[in-house]
Design a protein around this motif. Sequence first.
Motif, PDB file in Angstrom:
ATOM      1  N   GLU A  39       0.828  -1.200   0.000  1.00 31.61           N
ATOM      2  CA  GLU A  39       0.000   0.000   0.000  1.00 31.61           C
ATOM      3  C   GLU A  39       0.869   1.259   0.000  1.00 31.61           C
TER       4      GLU A  39
ATOM      5  N   ALA B 285       0.867   4.167  -2.804  1.00 29.29           N
ATOM      6  CA  ALA B 285       0.701   5.582  -2.466  1.00 29.29           C
ATOM      7  C   ALA B 285       1.825   6.419  -3.068  1.00 29.29           C
TER       8      ALA B 285
ATOM      9  N   LYS C 104      -4.179   6.127  -3.751  1.00 31.00           N
ATOM     10  CA  LYS C 104      -4.543   5.851  -2.361  1.00 31.00           C
ATOM     11  C   LYS C 104      -5.715   4.891  -2.323  1.00 31.00           C
TER      12      LYS C 104
ATOM     13  N   ASP D 125      -9.120   3.624  -1.210  1.00 27.01           N
ATOM     14  CA  ASP D 125     -10.333   4.211  -0.624  1.00 27.01           C
ATOM     15  C   ASP D 125     -10.859   3.239   0.418  1.00 27.01           C
ATOM     16  N   ARG D 126     -10.559   3.517   1.685  1.00 30.20           N
ATOM     17  CA  ARG D 126     -10.932   2.642   2.788  1.00 30.20           C
ATOM     18  C   ARG D 126     -12.377   2.902   3.227  1.00 30.20           C
TER      19      ARG D 126
END
Length: 507
Positions: free
Chosen positions: A113, A117, A122, A124-125
Amino acid sequence: MKQDVLIAGAGPTGLVLALWLTAQGVKVRIIDKNVGPGPTSRAMVVHARTLELYRQLDLADAVLEAGHRNPSVNLWAKGKVRARISFSPTGGKMTPYPFVLVYPQDHHERLLEARLAALGVKVDRQTELVDFEHDAAGVSARLQLPDGGSDVCTAQYLAGCDGARSPVRHRLEVDFAGGTYDQTFYVADVEMSGATANGEAHISLETGDFVALLAYAEGRGRLIGLVREKREDADALTFADVSHRAIESLRLTVDKVNWFSTYRVHHRVADRFERGRVFLLGDAAHVHSPVGGQGMNTGIGDAINLAWKLAAVLKGQAPDRLLASYEGERIAFARQLVETTDRLFTFVTAEGSVADFLRIHVAPALAGVAYRVGGVREFLFRILSQTQLNYRGGPLSRSARGRVQGGDRLPWLGINGLDNYASLAAIAWQVHVYGEAQNDIRAWCAAKHMPLHVFPWGEQQAAGGLVRDAAYLLRPDSYVAVVADRAMPEALEAYFADQGIRLSAPA
């Protein structure tokens, strides 16, 4: 903004797919319903073939530095070492990574991750795929956002990397044939001491019990064992509730349990890995027993296989039919893997006096004898490391000259300062010649802007099954596509014409 690819699920499979696509200039959006990477270690093993492929994005060294190399597996029975299987003597001739690397999945996901980045993408949590529609024009997905609101994401393609219970697979109504084993397993991440807390892998076989130990740091490791008793309260068990007979036979002292969980093992393969513009990868497409630590590595292989094909189609360099080769190449391997791990799992977990005798007395003796045979050692390492995986006879594989054929992994040559894998860091088509490259192949590669790498001929090349002066056309995922005898470019030209692949994007 319309995305090229929407990726549902940010486990290792989804993250690797996002990394490989982004590196090729593809716009991706990756979503995951969880707050962050998993807090527990789950999958532990990174095999040699995955590390080889990780060189494409300069990931291998970082994973090696963070992980723990297990150079050997020790097979114990009744408190004594019955066989010691060392990977380096055999594996060192086949790969730069002749060991089992133990690297907990939670750390692995954080590394992937962070690399994503750094490329400007990024995750999307707390964003969940609720529903989607797909047709010839693309995919329209309805998402639930962290604040409870909704969003519609449009994309050219959707990749379901969303686990064994995959909502994407359910929405496609793809069958997930197979079953669930009766037995319950436990996993425990522990701090430990004793003679076997030595950084190596150990398997302990006892009457009615067994445990596997994988070390991932000094004095720390994972125990994987079987809950023999059929209990309704398996979810409520603690480490104190399970049998310690096999652990004690390892002369191992568990000083602290940092995490403990029980789980059931499934063996299933989806009937389809793709439908229209939607693809299934990793656990969404196949699940199997943890024997050999193959699951995560297979999902990563799915992602790298699909990524270059999606990139080629999205850039107009290949027709849509190239994407059909993803299922054609990966589903056969998934079925074979499930069948193999199923047989091993059944043997390890079988009950009764006869099963115990075979497992404790016969199997260790056979393993010790067999491993002293060079051909058997090589075969076992290739299976475990996934370096034997090939696409022979597949839709993108041509020619069968010599032992190295279309669809094979290119043999690694790593002696006397030679490393023919260095050029494979590029996610691109390229040609290798071992010996002398003829003028016609040089001219063809120059005209097509095709990288040409010429390596000297020697005994190691011949022993690896390569043909002197032949041209090996390598796919962007580094597998051999075509072997052209005596480096004749006509075979390469015909290959690209048959596949409808252009070597550069249209103006």
